[in-house]
Design an enzyme around this catalytic site. Sequence first.
Site, PDB file in Angstrom:
ATOM      1  N   TRP B 100      58.192  27.481  73.351  1.00 43.24           N
ATOM      2  CA  TRP B 100      57.044  28.199  73.473  1.00 43.24           C
ATOM      3  C   TRP B 100      57.291  29.581  74.204  1.00 43.24           C
ATOM      4  O   TRP B 100      56.475  30.478  74.028  1.00 43.24           O
ATOM      5  CB  TRP B 100      55.921  27.288  74.219  1.00 43.24           C
ATOM      6  CG  TRP B 100      55.750  26.141  73.263  1.00 43.24           C
ATOM      7  CD1 TRP B 100      56.317  24.793  73.678  1.00 43.24           C
ATOM      8  CD2 TRP B 100      55.144  25.974  71.883  1.00 43.24           C
ATOM      9  NE1 TRP B 100      55.925  24.037  72.646  1.00 43.24           N
ATOM     10  CE2 TRP B 100      55.140  24.689  71.446  1.00 43.24           C
ATOM     11  CE3 TRP B 100      54.473  26.986  71.065  1.00 43.24           C
ATOM     12  CZ2 TRP B 100      54.746  24.238  70.412  1.00 43.24           C
ATOM     13  CZ3 TRP B 100      54.080  26.559  69.837  1.00 43.24           C
ATOM     14  CH2 TRP B 100      54.471  25.386  69.596  1.00 43.24           C
ATOM     15  N   ASP B 167      50.784  31.839  80.114  1.00 42.88           N
ATOM     16  CA  ASP B 167      50.448  30.690  79.154  1.00 42.88           C
ATOM     17  C   ASP B 167      50.274  29.462  80.045  1.00 42.88           C
ATOM     18  O   ASP B 167      51.356  28.801  80.363  1.00 42.88           O
ATOM     19  CB  ASP B 167      51.455  30.593  78.013  1.00 42.88           C
ATOM     20  CG  ASP B 167      51.032  29.474  77.185  1.00 42.88           C
ATOM     21  OD1 ASP B 167      50.119  28.732  77.150  1.00 42.88           O
ATOM     22  OD2 ASP B 167      51.937  28.989  76.315  1.00 42.88           O
ATOM     23  N   LYS B 191      44.872  20.264  75.633  1.00 42.34           N
ATOM     24  CA  LYS B 191      45.630  19.380  76.637  1.00 42.34           C
ATOM     25  C   LYS B 191      44.570  18.791  77.809  1.00 42.34           C
ATOM     26  O   LYS B 191      44.296  17.793  77.436  1.00 42.34           O
ATOM     27  CB  LYS B 191      46.784  19.929  77.238  1.00 42.34           C
ATOM     28  CG  LYS B 191      47.534  20.736  76.554  1.00 42.34           C
ATOM     29  CD  LYS B 191      48.495  19.735  75.533  1.00 42.34           C
ATOM     30  CE  LYS B 191      49.492  21.046  74.646  1.00 42.34           C
ATOM     31  NZ  LYS B 191      50.247  20.081  73.785  1.00 42.34           N
TER      32      LYS B 191
END
Lengths: 355, 355
Positions: B100, B167, B191
């Site tokens: 990511w 992030d 999440k």
Amino acid sequence: MKHNFGAGPCILPKEVFEQASQAVIDFNGTGLSILEISHRSKEFEEVVVETEQLVRELLNVPSGYSILFLQGGASQQFAMVPMNLLPADGKAAYLDTGVWATKAAKEAKRVGQVEIVASSSDQNYNYIPKLYTIPTDAAYFHYTSNNTIYGTEVFDRPATQVPVVVDMSSDILSRNINIADYDLIYAGAQKNMGPAGVTLVIIKDELFGKSGRTNPMIFDYEAHAKAGSMYNTPPVFSIYVSMLNLRWLKAKGGIDVIEQENIIKARTLYDEIDRNPFFRGTAAVEDRSRMNVTFVMENAELEAEFLALAKERNLIGIKGHRSVGGFRASIYNALTISSINALVDTMREFEERKK
Amino acid sequence: MKHNFGAGPCILPKEVFEQASQAVIDFNGTGLSILEISHRSKEFEEVVVETEQLVRELLNVPSGYSILFLQGGASQQFAMVPMNLLPADGKAAYLDTGVWATKAAKEAKRVGQVEIVASSSDQNYNYIPKLYTIPTDAAYFHYTSNNTIYGTEVFDRPATQVPVVVDMSSDILSRNINIADYDLIYAGAQKNMGPAGVTLVIIKDELFGKSGRTNPMIFDYEAHAKAGSMYNTPPVFSIYVSMLNLRWLKAKGGIDVIEQENIIKARTLYDEIDRNPFFRGTAAVEDRSRMNVTFVMENAELEAEFLALAKERNLIGIKGHRSVGGFRASIYNALTISSINALVDTMREFEERKK
């Protein structure tokens, strides 16, 4: 029972709400909520495939076109369209039929050169311009097929040889269209397709990479097409509810059936507006929208009183947009003829009281 | 009862699913579904205000920071961050801690100049690089605080004078952070915050307009901040469910309480991994994530058998990502200690069978 004439996010069929509510507790007997399943699970991949298949079938989308489910609404498409289709040295042609068309053009101007080919701003956008020339060297021609605020709709694709891009947010799936006539169609879901949070894009594959620009990949149509709308985590719930709603539309008989219903619903309401001496339509008769019916009272001082009566009769969301005033009845696919009748009855009741 | 260790979109508390399910039928006694109310209605404006207020309160966000609810997930932030913060003649510094982080840097490279200050790719990202220099002339420094695939987490903000962008998609709201240490934090909701379809951005207002670029307005943080996250139709349902989940977190006692639970949950599982001779953790001990616990078997040939037993015991979503193999238990806020115990018990049961 409430009759929801709101402009959107809008009414969906009751059975869709019931199925969606159930899936939030238990999705398809998995013992898991639709909100907690992985977007990479077999179960959700099937949802995306079925949703795409339903769009393809209902709108008769030919091969050579990709169907994408994106995020950011039509407003994000206002930017993605020029980023993907407008070369740095090219220009795009836009038709100005109201606030949303203006916003689309304004956003495109931040990306490149834009020519407004015509505008109906001279009469507060109460008609669709007919006589205009689309430059043959334009990278594409953009218009908004249905103008929710003013109650106007473009039914016929304007004649041009350049690629045609249409914002169909508020009339997609309400009537038959020949997809092959268009190069790119986009629509925020929250009128006739599903809940807010997902955007439908139908794009001719030939358009991929046409601008020659280096865009971030997340804004590249081809990247999303190659990934089957799973380039990144999709808006799982909004896609799922769209699938339920498309299933409902298919079971009902598809676009042919809903189009006939929409014609009858709109005609019933416009007939009453034209007949009832207390009311008057605001849009040019030949451009009247089947999705958003705008009207005012001959005597504007009575509007508050009619609005109060409408509220008593459980008619909600009919106050007009501030830029037009009066009333707006949004009569999307899921709004039933009985809701139309309830509104017409209330208009007649008001007439009886006052005459 | 199923124990959902999936990496996301993920588990939320049962009561949140129940309240969300109810609102799909009838939102707050309005007689309307949350899916059909107007985003401009008073009722929904209250939802946005409360959601923002809950984020501000739970994370103790100081004044001078805006809280935004956007669309497009972290992947869209990979593009919006450089578009908004990286001047055409500037450069940005990125820390590479896995897939990511790599994607974020790759997308930024399509916008401007990027320097990778360090990478742990040499050991398949099983640790967080510690010794590196952040150029003082960088427009910003970007890192990923929790790496779901590899099970590593950055707990301390790296020391630097340049603006710090993080992030935090997979560990936001799981532990206390000092917001004033950061300049921009973003997180896909799916999440610890809510369902897929909404992205949280916490941005220091001083950063607005820093890149000097002419971006489409829809990608401009300031435009969204000025509009109170209503620049365009927001993802109504995903914001609503996030509000329900944030209410749950507040009622539970807030971040202090959930952080203690998360510490205990992670320790309980790591202790078993370290004790049980059949299993072995994959991440460097000092960088072990509290959100995603990655582990393999000493004898890889037994993994299929353990996975089958886990399935029998209703433990789902524990298969590891293909790039690490073995197992991954995602143990976000809503996963209870009883689910941790169920996994530990199954690991012990397996040990008993095999020894």
